[in-house]
Scaffold this motif. Structure first.
Motif, PDB file in Angstrom:
ATOM      1  N   ASP A 185      51.078  55.543 -24.644  1.00  0.00           N
ATOM      2  CA  ASP A 185      51.769  55.335 -25.922  1.00  0.00           C
ATOM      3  C   ASP A 185      53.290  55.427 -25.794  1.00  0.00           C
ATOM      4  OD1 ASP A 185      49.285  55.096 -27.075  1.00  0.00           O
ATOM      5  OD2 ASP A 185      49.239  57.133 -27.900  1.00  0.00           O
ATOM      6  N   LYS A 186      53.771  56.083 -24.737  1.00  0.00           N
ATOM      7  CA  LYS A 186      55.212  56.289 -24.573  1.00  0.00           C
ATOM      8  C   LYS A 186      55.806  55.503 -23.405  1.00  0.00           C
ATOM      9  CE  LYS A 186      55.873  59.116 -28.020  1.00  0.00           C
ATOM     10  NZ  LYS A 186      56.772  58.742 -29.142  1.00  0.00           N
ATOM     11  N   LEU A 187      55.058  54.576 -22.858  1.00  0.00           N
ATOM     12  CA  LEU A 187      55.585  53.791 -21.726  1.00  0.00           C
ATOM     13  C   LEU A 187      56.810  52.970 -22.121  1.00  0.00           C
ATOM     14  CD1 LEU A 187      52.363  52.573 -19.872  1.00  0.00           C
ATOM     15  CD2 LEU A 187      54.095  54.156 -18.999  1.00  0.00           C
ATOM     16  N   ASP A 188      56.807  52.417 -23.322  1.00  0.00           N
ATOM     17  CA  ASP A 188      57.983  51.654 -23.757  1.00  0.00           C
ATOM     18  C   ASP A 188      59.194  52.563 -23.905  1.00  0.00           C
ATOM     19  OD1 ASP A 188      56.761  49.167 -23.797  1.00  0.00           O
ATOM     20  OD2 ASP A 188      56.087  49.369 -25.878  1.00  0.00           O
ATOM     21  N   TYR A 189      58.958  53.762 -24.388  1.00  0.00           N
ATOM     22  CA  TYR A 189      60.027  54.771 -24.513  1.00  0.00           C
ATOM     23  C   TYR A 189      60.638  55.054 -23.139  1.00  0.00           C
ATOM     24  CZ  TYR A 189      61.765  59.638 -24.889  1.00  0.00           C
ATOM     25  OH  TYR A 189      62.509  60.794 -24.815  1.00  0.00           O
ATOM     26  N   ILE A 190      59.788  55.227 -22.145  1.00  0.00           N
ATOM     27  CA  ILE A 190      60.249  55.505 -20.778  1.00  0.00           C
ATOM     28  C   ILE A 190      60.962  54.280 -20.197  1.00  0.00           C
ATOM     29  CG2 ILE A 190      59.460  56.016 -18.423  1.00  0.00           C
ATOM     30  CD1 ILE A 190      57.121  57.598 -19.774  1.00  0.00           C
ATOM     31  N   HIS A 191      60.373  53.122 -20.399  1.00  0.00           N
ATOM     32  CA  HIS A 191      60.944  51.870 -19.886  1.00  0.00           C
ATOM     33  C   HIS A 191      62.311  51.588 -20.493  1.00  0.00           C
ATOM     34  CE1 HIS A 191      61.542  47.453 -20.049  1.00  0.00           C
ATOM     35  NE2 HIS A 191      61.097  47.499 -18.803  1.00  0.00           N
ATOM     36  N   ASP A 192      62.439  51.823 -21.800  1.00  0.00           N
ATOM     37  CA  ASP A 192      63.693  51.513 -22.490  1.00  0.00           C
ATOM     38  C   ASP A 192      64.844  52.396 -22.027  1.00  0.00           C
ATOM     39  OD1 ASP A 192      62.377  49.555 -23.870  1.00  0.00           O
ATOM     40  OD2 ASP A 192      62.184  50.675 -25.747  1.00  0.00           O
ATOM     41  N   MET A 193      64.550  53.564 -21.464  1.00  0.00           N
ATOM     42  CA  MET A 193      65.609  54.419 -20.904  1.00  0.00           C
ATOM     43  C   MET A 193      65.995  53.972 -19.503  1.00  0.00           C
ATOM     44  SD  MET A 193      64.961  58.373 -22.099  1.00  0.00           S
ATOM     45  CE  MET A 193      63.212  58.444 -21.709  1.00  0.00           C
ATOM     46  N   GLY A 194      65.276  52.977 -18.975  1.00  0.00           N
ATOM     47  CA  GLY A 194      65.643  52.411 -17.682  1.00  0.00           C
ATOM     48  C   GLY A 194      64.878  52.943 -16.493  1.00  0.00           C
ATOM     49  N   PHE A 195      63.834  53.741 -16.727  1.00  0.00           N
ATOM     50  CA  PHE A 195      63.075  54.279 -15.603  1.00  0.00           C
ATOM     51  C   PHE A 195      62.166  53.212 -15.021  1.00  0.00           C
ATOM     52  CE2 PHE A 195      64.314  58.021 -18.004  1.00  0.00           C
ATOM     53  CZ  PHE A 195      64.857  58.789 -16.991  1.00  0.00           C
ATOM     54  N   THR A 196      62.063  53.219 -13.692  1.00  0.00           N
ATOM     55  CA  THR A 196      61.288  52.202 -12.998  1.00  0.00           C
ATOM     56  C   THR A 196      60.037  52.775 -12.335  1.00  0.00           C
ATOM     57  OG1 THR A 196      62.599  52.520 -10.973  1.00  0.00           O
ATOM     58  CG2 THR A 196      63.370  50.852 -12.544  1.00  0.00           C
ATOM     59  N   ALA A 197      59.851  54.090 -12.447  1.00  0.00           N
ATOM     60  CA  ALA A 197      58.663  54.733 -11.883  1.00  0.00           C
ATOM     61  C   ALA A 197      58.387  56.020 -12.658  1.00  0.00           C
ATOM     62  CB  ALA A 197      58.857  55.037 -10.397  1.00  0.00           C
ATOM     63  N   ILE A 198      57.116  56.412 -12.672  1.00  0.00           N
ATOM     64  CA  ILE A 198      56.749  57.716 -13.237  1.00  0.00           C
ATOM     65  C   ILE A 198      56.003  58.514 -12.179  1.00  0.00           C
ATOM     66  CG2 ILE A 198      56.699  57.030 -15.670  1.00  0.00           C
ATOM     67  CD1 ILE A 198      53.677  56.672 -15.461  1.00  0.00           C
ATOM     68  N   ARG A 199      56.196  59.810 -12.209  1.00  0.00           N
ATOM     69  CA  ARG A 199      55.465  60.712 -11.325  1.00  0.00           C
ATOM     70  C   ARG A 199      54.658  61.666 -12.208  1.00  0.00           C
ATOM     71  NH1 ARG A 199      57.398  66.273  -9.508  1.00  0.00           N
ATOM     72  NH2 ARG A 199      55.635  66.977  -8.270  1.00  0.00           N
ATOM     73  N   LEU A 200      53.359  61.771 -11.937  1.00  0.00           N
ATOM     74  CA  LEU A 200      52.474  62.588 -12.749  1.00  0.00           C
ATOM     75  C   LEU A 200      51.928  63.765 -11.945  1.00  0.00           C
ATOM     76  CD1 LEU A 200      50.308  59.728 -14.351  1.00  0.00           C
ATOM     77  CD2 LEU A 200      52.506  60.641 -15.140  1.00  0.00           C
ATOM     78  N   THR A 201      51.770  64.905 -12.613  1.00  0.00           N
ATOM     79  CA  THR A 201      51.088  66.042 -12.001  1.00  0.00           C
ATOM     80  C   THR A 201      49.636  65.642 -11.734  1.00  0.00           C
ATOM     81  OG1 THR A 201      50.877  66.848 -14.284  1.00  0.00           O
ATOM     82  CG2 THR A 201      52.557  67.879 -12.901  1.00  0.00           C
ATOM     83  N   PRO A 202      48.869  66.431 -10.957  1.00  0.00           N
ATOM     84  CA  PRO A 202      47.526  65.997 -10.544  1.00  0.00           C
ATOM     85  C   PRO A 202      46.623  65.613 -11.719  1.00  0.00           C
ATOM     86  CG  PRO A 202      48.188  67.922  -9.297  1.00  0.00           C
ATOM     87  CD  PRO A 202      49.234  67.733 -10.356  1.00  0.00           C
ATOM     88  N   ILE A 203      45.858  64.557 -11.509  1.00  0.00           N
ATOM     89  CA  ILE A 203      44.986  64.033 -12.563  1.00  0.00           C
ATOM     90  C   ILE A 203      43.537  64.496 -12.390  1.00  0.00           C
ATOM     91  CG2 ILE A 203      46.441  61.981 -12.765  1.00  0.00           C
ATOM     92  CD1 ILE A 203      44.235  60.406 -11.296  1.00  0.00           C
ATOM     93  N   PHE A 204      43.247  65.217 -11.305  1.00  0.00           N
ATOM     94  CA  PHE A 204      41.871  65.522 -10.932  1.00  0.00           C
ATOM     95  C   PHE A 204      41.260  66.638 -11.785  1.00  0.00           C
ATOM     96  CE2 PHE A 204      44.277  64.560  -6.922  1.00  0.00           C
ATOM     97  CZ  PHE A 204      43.978  63.209  -6.939  1.00  0.00           C
ATOM     98  N   ASP A 205      39.928  66.657 -11.817  1.00  0.00           N
ATOM     99  CA  ASP A 205      39.185  67.666 -12.564  1.00  0.00           C
ATOM    100  C   ASP A 205      39.593  69.061 -12.096  1.00  0.00           C
ATOM    101  OD1 ASP A 205      37.110  68.625 -14.333  1.00  0.00           O
ATOM    102  OD2 ASP A 205      35.952  69.065 -12.524  1.00  0.00           O
ATOM    103  N   ASN A 206      39.966  69.910 -13.053  1.00  0.00           N
ATOM    104  CA  ASN A 206      40.473  71.242 -12.729  1.00  0.00           C
ATOM    105  C   ASN A 206      39.612  72.368 -13.289  1.00  0.00           C
ATOM    106  OD1 ASN A 206      43.737  72.115 -11.917  1.00  0.00           O
ATOM    107  ND2 ASN A 206      42.959  70.063 -11.530  1.00  0.00           N
ATOM    108  N   ALA A 207      39.853  73.555 -12.764  1.00  0.00           N
ATOM    109  CA  ALA A 207      39.167  74.755 -13.239  1.00  0.00           C
ATOM    110  C   ALA A 207      39.659  75.112 -14.639  1.00  0.00           C
ATOM    111  CB  ALA A 207      39.422  75.906 -12.270  1.00  0.00           C
TER     112      ALA A 207
END
Length: 508
Positions: free
Chosen positions: A72-94
């Motif tokens: 939902d916020k990709l356009d927000y990120i794109h409009d600020m000029g960012f060309t990549a995103i880095r995410l914390t781990p997506i895997f199933d956690n405790a």
């Protein structure tokens, strides 16, 4: 006729651009990227249906952020000029593993974040906007509750339980348990194969563009050699970012030699924070790292804070400084020096936060227009000027919080002037430093400095930065005049035929 007119108007604007305008980047390199780092759980809640045991008021449990919230916020990120995103781990956690580092299953997404289908959509939507996606891939440990821990056949998959006794001892780092988490034994061929197979599976399944590797220095170099060789076969230009432990004294060159493309350097980050949290600080402690970075193709990961550190805004407030001004100055330096800028979510609103978990507060999307507009401007210059991302760097002036440096790439020259002092500064650049007979055009504040007597005199107000591009002296351009005349003639002809057609219709 309309198409011809539009084409000529476009050519008119192109002809008005400065000589030696931006050199075309035929292919994006990783040093051209600007990365927005996100802690998934704390960014944006896009789907309340997966808010299992979430409590937005408790910083030690899940707060509700998810994959859909990022989409939902990709356009927000794109409009600020960012060309990549880095995410914390997506895997199933405790239980309560909101940060993603307590992995229970390497082949499942965390139910609090959404399904693998939603994550695939996130990557696809990011790619539509030409945004690359990196995710944290944990290789050092598992959760205490991971099924392997109680599996008698897998006891040799872990090192014997012991805390790290000496952080300057590599063997202790590689074999010790961090915060009581079972430490994986990567020297075991079965463990190595499992982790590499999982890493390759996620690339095939989701088309991610890179991995950031938490506690990279807690894992043997021999493992990273095999890991990098295998995962990079799955996708061209796949990127590996090593996230070191804080305050490590390990030689980073050895990680580059085994296929790790870039590394977080906490010691450099601390120097950046010290230089920019307040005014009148010397820049000289920062220079050696950037000189070294140039030798590594500009792939140093530059950052002021991240999910492990106190927020840089805290440093600024502790110094009784105004966060907006200090952040602008610091980000100008970060965006215009060799390396890849990593920008921690919430920086655009000068989010505050102390030690973990306070530094992982929920994102607030209230408008901070002035800072966001400035960040967007910086990003535009990084995209347009190849010299800012690929050029050599030469320090021209450094005194009392005022710094001027030069970036050069294939004939394009950028001059960056940053005044981080408490008063206006005057700097004279000589022909030994910069070719005379030209002019410097400011791209942030619109300053214009012409060469006089083979010198350039820069006058920069306090708390102001400028990115200049070196161009030929402006004047009346014949090509511009000719283009204008042609456009006016064609517009006149076009209007003549429109009027004539209307008259003919009335007669009929």
């Amino acid at each position: 006729m309309k198409k011809i007119t539009l084409i000529l108007i476009t050519l008119l604007f192109i002809s008005a651009l400065p000589a030696q305008a931006a050199i075309e980047k035929k292919e994006r390199l990783w040093q051209d990227e600007t990365v927005y780092s996100i802690m998934i759980d704390r960014f944006n809640n896009g789907d309340i249906n997966n808010d299992i045991d979430a409590n937005a008021k408790d910083p030690n449990v899940y707060n509700g952020g998810d994959f859909q919230g990022i989409i939902d916020k990709l356009d927000y990120i794109h409009d600020m000029g960012f060309t990549a995103i880095r995410l914390t781990p997506i895997f199933d956690n405790a239980k309560n593993g909101y940060h993603g580092y307590w992995v229970n299953d390497f082949y499942k997404t965390d139910e609090h974040f959404g399904s693998i289908k939603t994550f695939q959509k996130l990557v696809k939507e990011a790619h539509k906007r030409k945004i690359k996606v990196l995710i944290d891939f944990v290789t050092n440990n598992t959760a205490v509750s991971h099924p392997w821990v109680k599996d008698s056949s897998k006891q040799d998959w872990f090192h014997q339980k012991q805390e790290i006794s000496d952080r300057n001892n590599q063997q202790s780092l590689e074999n010790g348990w961090v915060n009581g988490l079972p430490d994986l034994n990567q020297d075991n061929p079965e463990v190595e194969k499992y982790l590499i197979d999982a890493a390759k599976w996620w690339i095939k399944k989701t088309d991610v563009d890179g991995y950031s590797l938490p506690e990279v220095n807690h894992v043997p170099l021999s493992f990273w050699t095999d890991f990098s060789n295998e995962v990079k076969k799955e996708k061209k230009d796949f990127f590996l970012l090593g996230v070191m432990s804080e305050n490590t004294n390990i030689d980073m060159n050895q990680y580059h030699s085994v296929g790790i493309d870039s590394l977080f350097d906490y010691s450099q980050s601390e120097k950046l924070r010290k230089a920019f949290a307040t005014t009148n600080q010397p820049f000289s402690p920062l220079t050696p790292a950037f000189e070294s970075s140039q030798k590594k193709s500009g792939l140093m990961a530059n950052f002021l804070d991240n999910e492990y550190t106190v927020r840089f805004t805290n440093d600024i407030v502790d110094e009784r400084q105004f966060p907006g001004s200090r952040w602008k100055t610091a980000l100008t330096y970060l965006y215009t020096t060799p390396g890849i800028p990593f920008f921690y979510y919430g920086t655009e609103i000068a989010l505050i936060g102390g030690e973990v978990p306070d530094n992982r507060r929920q994102m607030n999307f209230r408008t901070e227009k002035e800072l966001i507009d400035y960040i967007t401007k910086l990003a535009e210059q990084r995209k347009q000027l190849a010299s800012l991302t690929r050029g050599t760097m030469e320090m021209l002036y450094d005194k009392g919080g005022m710094v001027v440096y030069k970036r050069v790439y294939k004939g394009e020259t950028s001059i960056i002037a940053i005044n981080n002092s408490t008063k206006s500064q005057k700097v004279i650049l000589t022909e030994d430093q910069l070719a005379g007979g030209k002019e410097l055009r400011g791209l942030l504040a619109g300053d214009l400095v012409r060469s006089r007597d083979h010198q350039y005199i820069l006058i920069v107000d306090r708390d102001v930065s400028e990115i200049y591009v070196l161009t030929e002296k402006s004047g009346i351009k014949i090509s511009l005049i000719v283009s204008l005349i042609i456009v006016y003639i064609l517009v006149g002809i076009f209007l003549f035929f429109i009027i004539k057609r209307r008259k003919n219709k009335k007669i009929v």
